[in-house]
Design a protein around this motif. Sequence first.
Motif, PDB file in Angstrom:
ATOM      1  N   THR A 146     -13.130  13.638 -12.846  1.00  0.00           N
ATOM      2  CA  THR A 146     -13.266  12.289 -12.297  1.00  0.00           C
ATOM      3  C   THR A 146     -12.843  11.258 -13.324  1.00  0.00           C
ATOM      4  OG1 THR A 146     -15.193  13.090 -11.127  1.00  0.00           O
ATOM      5  CG2 THR A 146     -14.883  10.716 -11.214  1.00  0.00           C
ATOM      6  N   LEU A 147     -13.328  11.468 -14.561  1.00  0.00           N
ATOM      7  CA  LEU A 147     -13.008  10.496 -15.608  1.00  0.00           C
ATOM      8  C   LEU A 147     -11.516  10.473 -15.890  1.00  0.00           C
ATOM      9  CD1 LEU A 147     -15.972  11.311 -17.983  1.00  0.00           C
ATOM     10  CD2 LEU A 147     -15.606   9.182 -16.740  1.00  0.00           C
ATOM     11  N   ILE A 148     -10.927  11.650 -15.935  1.00  0.00           N
ATOM     12  CA  ILE A 148      -9.491  11.704 -16.254  1.00  0.00           C
ATOM     13  C   ILE A 148      -8.686  11.009 -15.160  1.00  0.00           C
ATOM     14  CG2 ILE A 148      -7.540  13.294 -16.373  1.00  0.00           C
ATOM     15  CD1 ILE A 148      -9.201  15.104 -18.049  1.00  0.00           C
ATOM     16  N   LEU A 149      -9.015  11.330 -13.912  1.00  0.00           N
ATOM     17  CA  LEU A 149      -8.258  10.708 -12.825  1.00  0.00           C
ATOM     18  C   LEU A 149      -8.502   9.200 -12.797  1.00  0.00           C
ATOM     19  CD1 LEU A 149      -8.691  13.354  -9.999  1.00  0.00           C
ATOM     20  CD2 LEU A 149      -6.768  12.999 -11.514  1.00  0.00           C
ATOM     21  N   GLY A 150      -9.741   8.810 -13.060  1.00  0.00           N
ATOM     22  CA  GLY A 150     -10.034   7.376 -13.072  1.00  0.00           C
ATOM     23  C   GLY A 150      -9.262   6.660 -14.153  1.00  0.00           C
ATOM     24  N   ALA A 151      -9.246   7.258 -15.335  1.00  0.00           N
ATOM     25  CA  ALA A 151      -8.498   6.641 -16.425  1.00  0.00           C
ATOM     26  C   ALA A 151      -7.021   6.553 -16.075  1.00  0.00           C
ATOM     27  CB  ALA A 151      -8.689   7.455 -17.701  1.00  0.00           C
ATOM     28  N   THR A 152      -6.529   7.569 -15.368  1.00  0.00           N
ATOM     29  CA  THR A 152      -5.117   7.554 -15.005  1.00  0.00           C
ATOM     30  C   THR A 152      -4.803   6.390 -14.080  1.00  0.00           C
ATOM     31  OG1 THR A 152      -5.198   9.938 -15.168  1.00  0.00           O
ATOM     32  CG2 THR A 152      -3.246   8.990 -14.162  1.00  0.00           C
ATOM     33  N   VAL A 153      -5.708   6.125 -13.155  1.00  0.00           N
ATOM     34  CA  VAL A 153      -5.496   4.958 -12.291  1.00  0.00           C
ATOM     35  C   VAL A 153      -5.426   3.698 -13.149  1.00  0.00           C
ATOM     36  CG1 VAL A 153      -6.468   3.583 -10.423  1.00  0.00           C
ATOM     37  CG2 VAL A 153      -6.611   6.057 -10.331  1.00  0.00           C
ATOM     38  N   GLY A 154      -6.315   3.654 -14.159  1.00  0.00           N
ATOM     39  CA  GLY A 154      -6.295   2.508 -15.059  1.00  0.00           C
ATOM     40  C   GLY A 154      -4.974   2.391 -15.808  1.00  0.00           C
ATOM     41  N   THR A 169       0.825  -1.202   0.000  1.00  0.00           N
ATOM     42  CA  THR A 169       0.000   0.000   0.000  1.00  0.00           C
ATOM     43  C   THR A 169       0.858   1.249   0.000  1.00  0.00           C
ATOM     44  OG1 THR A 169      -1.497  -1.292   1.345  1.00  0.00           O
ATOM     45  CG2 THR A 169      -1.972   1.046   1.120  1.00  0.00           C
ATOM     46  N   LEU A 170       1.951   1.184   0.728  1.00  0.00           N
ATOM     47  CA  LEU A 170       2.825   2.346   0.823  1.00  0.00           C
ATOM     48  C   LEU A 170       3.277   2.806  -0.546  1.00  0.00           C
ATOM     49  CD1 LEU A 170       5.278   1.989   3.796  1.00  0.00           C
ATOM     50  CD2 LEU A 170       3.525   3.691   3.377  1.00  0.00           C
ATOM     51  N   VAL A 171       3.731   1.861  -1.362  1.00  0.00           N
ATOM     52  CA  VAL A 171       4.216   2.280  -2.673  1.00  0.00           C
ATOM     53  C   VAL A 171       3.064   2.480  -3.653  1.00  0.00           C
ATOM     54  CG1 VAL A 171       6.481   1.250  -2.426  1.00  0.00           C
ATOM     55  CG2 VAL A 171       4.621  -0.093  -3.379  1.00  0.00           C
ATOM     56  N   TYR A 172       1.866   2.140  -3.216  1.00  0.00           N
ATOM     57  CA  TYR A 172       0.719   2.303  -4.096  1.00  0.00           C
ATOM     58  C   TYR A 172      -0.051   3.575  -3.764  1.00  0.00           C
ATOM     59  CZ  TYR A 172      -2.621   0.471  -7.426  1.00  0.00           C
ATOM     60  OH  TYR A 172      -3.383   0.294  -8.550  1.00  0.00           O
ATOM     61  N   LEU A 173       0.534   4.374  -2.863  1.00  0.00           N
ATOM     62  CA  LEU A 173      -0.161   5.578  -2.399  1.00  0.00           C
ATOM     63  C   LEU A 173      -0.604   6.528  -3.507  1.00  0.00           C
ATOM     64  CD1 LEU A 173       1.532   6.645   0.925  1.00  0.00           C
ATOM     65  CD2 LEU A 173      -0.862   6.112   0.523  1.00  0.00           C
ATOM     66  N   PRO A 174       0.204   6.763  -4.548  1.00  0.00           N
ATOM     67  CA  PRO A 174      -0.244   7.715  -5.569  1.00  0.00           C
ATOM     68  C   PRO A 174      -1.601   7.350  -6.143  1.00  0.00           C
ATOM     69  CG  PRO A 174       2.039   7.162  -5.932  1.00  0.00           C
ATOM     70  CD  PRO A 174       1.570   6.305  -4.812  1.00  0.00           C
ATOM     71  N   GLU A 175      -1.797   6.081  -6.466  1.00  0.00           N
ATOM     72  CA  GLU A 175      -3.067   5.666  -7.036  1.00  0.00           C
ATOM     73  C   GLU A 175      -4.177   5.844  -6.009  1.00  0.00           C
ATOM     74  OE1 GLU A 175      -0.267   4.164  -7.552  1.00  0.00           O
ATOM     75  OE2 GLU A 175      -0.132   3.374  -9.585  1.00  0.00           O
ATOM     76  N   PHE A 218       6.531   5.499 -15.477  1.00  0.00           N
ATOM     77  CA  PHE A 218       5.244   5.688 -16.137  1.00  0.00           C
ATOM     78  C   PHE A 218       4.278   6.427 -15.227  1.00  0.00           C
ATOM     79  CE2 PHE A 218       6.420   2.435 -19.298  1.00  0.00           C
ATOM     80  CZ  PHE A 218       6.004   3.104 -20.414  1.00  0.00           C
ATOM     81  N   ARG A 219       4.301   6.077 -13.939  1.00  0.00           N
ATOM     82  CA  ARG A 219       3.398   6.729 -13.012  1.00  0.00           C
ATOM     83  C   ARG A 219       3.697   8.217 -12.939  1.00  0.00           C
ATOM     84  NH1 ARG A 219       2.711   3.266  -7.746  1.00  0.00           N
ATOM     85  NH2 ARG A 219       4.488   4.444  -7.021  1.00  0.00           N
ATOM     86  N   GLN A 220       4.983   8.541 -12.856  1.00  0.00           N
ATOM     87  CA  GLN A 220       5.337   9.962 -12.788  1.00  0.00           C
ATOM     88  C   GLN A 220       4.918  10.671 -14.063  1.00  0.00           C
ATOM     89  OE1 GLN A 220       9.503   9.773 -11.935  1.00  0.00           O
ATOM     90  NE2 GLN A 220       9.163  10.147  -9.774  1.00  0.00           N
ATOM     91  N   LEU A 221       5.205  10.034 -15.177  1.00  0.00           N
ATOM     92  CA  LEU A 221       4.860  10.661 -16.459  1.00  0.00           C
ATOM     93  C   LEU A 221       3.362  10.898 -16.545  1.00  0.00           C
ATOM     94  CD1 LEU A 221       6.321  11.140 -19.412  1.00  0.00           C
ATOM     95  CD2 LEU A 221       4.880   9.220 -20.001  1.00  0.00           C
ATOM     96  N   LEU A 222       2.590   9.874 -16.195  1.00  0.00           N
ATOM     97  CA  LEU A 222       1.139   9.976 -16.343  1.00  0.00           C
ATOM     98  C   LEU A 222       0.556  11.019 -15.409  1.00  0.00           C
ATOM     99  CD1 LEU A 222       0.389   6.175 -16.652  1.00  0.00           C
ATOM    100  CD2 LEU A 222       0.052   7.882 -18.421  1.00  0.00           C
ATOM    101  N   ILE A 223       1.013  10.998 -14.169  1.00  0.00           N
ATOM    102  CA  ILE A 223       0.432  11.941 -13.211  1.00  0.00           C
ATOM    103  C   ILE A 223       0.862  13.360 -13.545  1.00  0.00           C
ATOM    104  CG2 ILE A 223       0.251  12.546 -10.789  1.00  0.00           C
ATOM    105  CD1 ILE A 223       0.598   9.621 -10.124  1.00  0.00           C
ATOM    106  N   LEU A 224       2.129  13.505 -13.947  1.00  0.00           N
ATOM    107  CA  LEU A 224       2.589  14.831 -14.349  1.00  0.00           C
ATOM    108  C   LEU A 224       1.782  15.315 -15.547  1.00  0.00           C
ATOM    109  CD1 LEU A 224       4.732  16.791 -13.415  1.00  0.00           C
ATOM    110  CD2 LEU A 224       6.232  15.928 -15.189  1.00  0.00           C
ATOM    111  N   PHE A 225       1.479  14.388 -16.421  1.00  0.00           N
ATOM    112  CA  PHE A 225       0.691  14.761 -17.586  1.00  0.00           C
ATOM    113  C   PHE A 225      -0.696  15.228 -17.153  1.00  0.00           C
ATOM    114  CE2 PHE A 225      -2.254  13.856 -21.002  1.00  0.00           C
ATOM    115  CZ  PHE A 225      -1.659  14.562 -22.016  1.00  0.00           C
ATOM    116  N   VAL A 226      -1.271  14.524 -16.209  1.00  0.00           N
ATOM    117  CA  VAL A 226      -2.593  14.934 -15.741  1.00  0.00           C
ATOM    118  C   VAL A 226      -2.528  16.328 -15.138  1.00  0.00           C
ATOM    119  CG1 VAL A 226      -4.346  14.448 -14.010  1.00  0.00           C
ATOM    120  CG2 VAL A 226      -3.465  12.624 -15.432  1.00  0.00           C
ATOM    121  N   VAL A 227      -1.480  16.592 -14.368  1.00  0.00           N
ATOM    122  CA  VAL A 227      -1.340  17.932 -13.788  1.00  0.00           C
ATOM    123  C   VAL A 227      -1.297  18.974 -14.904  1.00  0.00           C
ATOM    124  CG1 VAL A 227       0.199  19.436 -12.486  1.00  0.00           C
ATOM    125  CG2 VAL A 227      -0.157  17.086 -11.736  1.00  0.00           C
TER     126      VAL A 227
END
Lengths: 593, 612
Positions: free
Chosen positions: B159-167, B18-24, B128-137
């Motif tokens: 909501t949709l964008i953040l949800g898709a990002t989790v996906g 869970t600790l390393v899964y915190l961003p999601e 990938f996580r950094q890239l995707l989240i940075l992209f969302v920002v």
Amino acid sequence: MSSAALLSSILFFPCLGALVILFWARISPAMCQKVSLVCSGLVALATFSFLLPGLPWSFAPYEATVQHGFALDWIPSFQIYYYLGLDGISFPLVVLTAGVSFLAIAASGTIKKHAVSYYILILLLITGMLGVFLSLDLFLFYIFWEVVLLPMYFLIGIWGGPRKEYAAIKFFLYTIFGSILMLIALLMLYFASDLTDPRLEEFVKSDTIIQQTVGSQALEGIEARQADDAVQPLHTFNILALQKIGQLTDQFDEPLLWGYSLQWWAFLLLFIGFAIKLPLVPVHTWLPDAHVEAPTPISMILAGVLLKMGGYGLIRICYPICPEAAQWFAYPVAILGVIAMLYGAFAALAQWDFKRLVAYSSVSHMGYVVLGLAVCSVYAGGQVDSQAWAMGMNGAMFQMIAHGISSAGMFFCVGMLYDRVKHRQLDQFGGLFHRMPTFSGLSFGIFFASMGLPGLCGFIGEIFVLLSTWKFSAVLAIVGSLTLLLTAGYILWTLQRVYLGFEYHGPLPEKLSPATKGEISILGVLLAFAILLGIYPQSLFRYMEATVTQTADALAERLSAKEEPDEQQAQLRIDPLEAPADTKTLLVERVQP
Amino acid sequence: MSFYQLIVNAKWESWASTLVYLPEIVLCLTIVILLLLRLPRWGSRISSLGIALVGSVIAFVLSIPFETTAEANPEAATTAQPVSLLQEETSPNPPDIEASSEETKAYKQPGDTIFSGLIVYDGLTIFFRQLLILFVVALLILMGLTGIPDRDSGADVFTLILGATVGFSLMVSSNHLLIAFLGVEMASVPSYVLAGTLKGRRIASEAALKFALYGAGAAGVMLYGMSLMAGALGSAHLPTMAENLAQLTANGVDDRQLVLFLGGLMILVGLAFKLSAFPFHFWCPDVFEGATAEVDAFLSVASKAAAIGLLLRFAIGISGVPGEPIEAPAAVAQATSTEEAKNTFDILAISQTEATSLTFAAQADQEKTKLEEKPVTDPDSSVVPIQDLIVFLIGLMAALTTTFGNLAAYGQTNIKRLMAYSTIAHAGYLMMPVAAAVALLSKDQAGAQEAVASVVVYLIAYFFMNLGVFAIIALLRNRIRSEEIEDYAGIVRESPGLVVCFGILMFSLIGLPPLAGFLGKFWIFAALWEAGLITLLFIGGLNTFFSIFYYLRVLKVMVLSPEPDHRSPAAIPIISWPGLYVAALTVPVAILLVFWEPIRVYSLWAAADLFQ
């Protein structure tokens, strides 16, 4: 002043000027030109100061080695360095670039449209061109090669003539096609190169730049390899190291495709890339269009400097790195060179557009450069005759500089006339000698220089090339000499149609005002250099001769060694064409233990 | 091991995961907050954009790995002290956990799998996580600047964008086919809706519907392929599947080969749909034309990045094992699967008994492979034929995709359609190094790492280029109300700064030095050369040439053509928030080459864990 600071400031000073223009609010076109003039003038002064003896940074003549060489880390993990330096091959071209650029900016007074963008682009272009000639790292060279492309596209496309868009995109597509082939060749050479080859030990130990960058790693590798340990290959983008690898080892001899070796393919790809830029028949067709549509100052730079990038690439990269392929291609390349000379001259004879004529004369003159380089398999007493080759190379280099001066001058003459009477039709000129005597006199000098009149700069290069060709192939030399006749034909006919005759019978005769002081001084400077190089060619040869001769010697040595294989090499290299089979056995030997 | 200990261990594993899964988790929380805020009356007064931004920024901060030295020093990984933030998070643990052994307490380090092997947490995941989240920002900021979506639908869209990002994040970190499918669906369904954000526009609804239908079909095929593969290999856990597949091939061919081939092909179809690879690209231009430019940016960068991540995971995961030597049937008996395999249901025992001794044509490849140091797979291993098949399929698809994308872009008159084809072409470029990486598995591990690193670098460059281009399209749309290329005529006279940025981005998309696009392309070409995929290299080079024309055409219209008579003023000064936003995206494109070395180090680090 350290070399790094000196060369980098020369290289990036034009960028500084571009920034000044960019951030100068509401700058007038005249002011833009002044800023660019000062900027390029300082660059020209700095490069010309290398010629003066006694300065701490002056360029030593009769010196074959790289001067002011330095390398800074850029992408060390890919062995890419910010490696700049001057030697006998690049130095004259750097001086030419700085000089022609300055004159081109001085000739830009007629550009009033979007002046800010124009001068920014032209200054960026200068940085790109200087970078091509200064960089000794193949990757850096490629970057600058491409950097030249973008400003040129816009300079032709925005400030050009009626068909500017067509000409600009044609120029862009041709050149980029060549550069993609170059990029592939670059990757080939990089991944095939290995600095940990024991045969390179001497070079690795002696070259200061290699010592400074990857020296210890390479030496460790060499030691390990001598002890038969497994070593990771140490690739390199260093042009001089690649030359040594091409000349001293067989790393580029591995078979690649369809039985031809890696260097064969690398040579072919590089040659096409450079030939497009040069331009060589049959890939020259972008040049007349680009020249005709480009504004006068851009034509000057295009003919004066940009075409030289192709020749420089051949002398610096193509030939020294792939000597055997160069020999394989000697006849095709030489024949192409002669075809370019003749075709260019014939095409020039057939033109009615003054500028197109000058453009085709460029094609013809650059053919000499290719011919001069191609004469590599001259044999004298069982050895490759390095003297003849050095002569051809020197001739080619001289021809490049001479053409840089004369063609820039010719395009300027055409541009001056076009600015006045707004047409370039050869059959509608005549009688200019009466109306513009000073201008006509200077033009005659420039055109004679291009024609190759003894005593002017064009003569030396052409005669050197033809003399060395005689030893290579008498037929080619004789056919090539016909070009002299044709050149004299179209130049004299042009002079007759434009300057002589009783009176001007084209449109706008009232606009034919005498040349201004500025115009006279630009032409005067060019003519002065044409005369200086013509009567005292040593003023140029003293700087480049040593490097060129050394290059030719090294290549001749390599090729001679190949012709007379000693016992060990006998089974490895019998014929460059049969290299695949040999290297395969070599591979098997390597794999088996 | 007692039952109690089992619980404790499991618990610890979950906590560490869970600790390393915190961003999601933070992203999910943000979604919940966004949804809940619509209930109270005062909720509408709070800016949903602000909440989404804060949530994604926090997620980005959390996605920075807290033990960056771990990969340099593997010994330190187990004994490393967590940072204080994590100390607080772990405090609810029962104190007697201290009594259990050292290893079980270890925090998750890059390279580990989390949630009992379902998800990998490695350098690539982090990247990938950094890239995707940075992209969302960045995308949220753009949406704030362009004002699409409006206030009413803001919460929905975010909501949709953040949800898709989790996906997306699930896709790129999946270690199990089910997780991969879950990720694909979780990313796709919001994307379908996003394509139709502009309510009431027929073309948008059509786009959404088309996207959904195509997507559903592709997902079905993919799921079928997954079930075939999982059934034939007895597991859906990628490393186990790879081991089993290697054994299967080592034992020779049996009837399951066709099933496996079909299954793999079907999975590839699903991935190709996400990547909009030829011949599954038909949805792409229509959807791009119908959706807003902001959504296009999201689909072209985030969605492609995630799909290429999943392709990497799958292609290397299924074939990147040492494998078994073919001529040694004895090895089959004692073949061991990975540790995670113990958690999974193993039905392979049946297959081992009926193994035949047919040998595969792997020996033929032996001559081709250059013996270099430390290949992942032995050149004569049983997985080599599988790798060859994957290389062939992906390479072929990449070549077709790039060529088709570039050639089809010629005829486009709508800038978003043009960019859709450009996206298709770039998807092809991105697939090339995947083929190279798989081809290098049996030759040179360092080379394979370089190939994966080239994907990373290309994606970094692509992030800036495509987001920048779509941002400019969106900003211009707000001014001139058009997305037709001809309406851009002469726009340079009104907003020169913006057009200069656009030009730089276009030239970067072509891949001209010294811009960022060249960096990625050069590296990809280098990887292709090293992998010996010369044909692909030439196709790539030729395509660079093809692509010039249509990119330049847009630029030509903007710069050289005369302005049309009727057009609303398009002036967007560069010194304004939108202008600065575009400039902020363009500057990295222009200067990325200077900072190649740190990028290279980072990308190699990101790619390293894949081969351990």
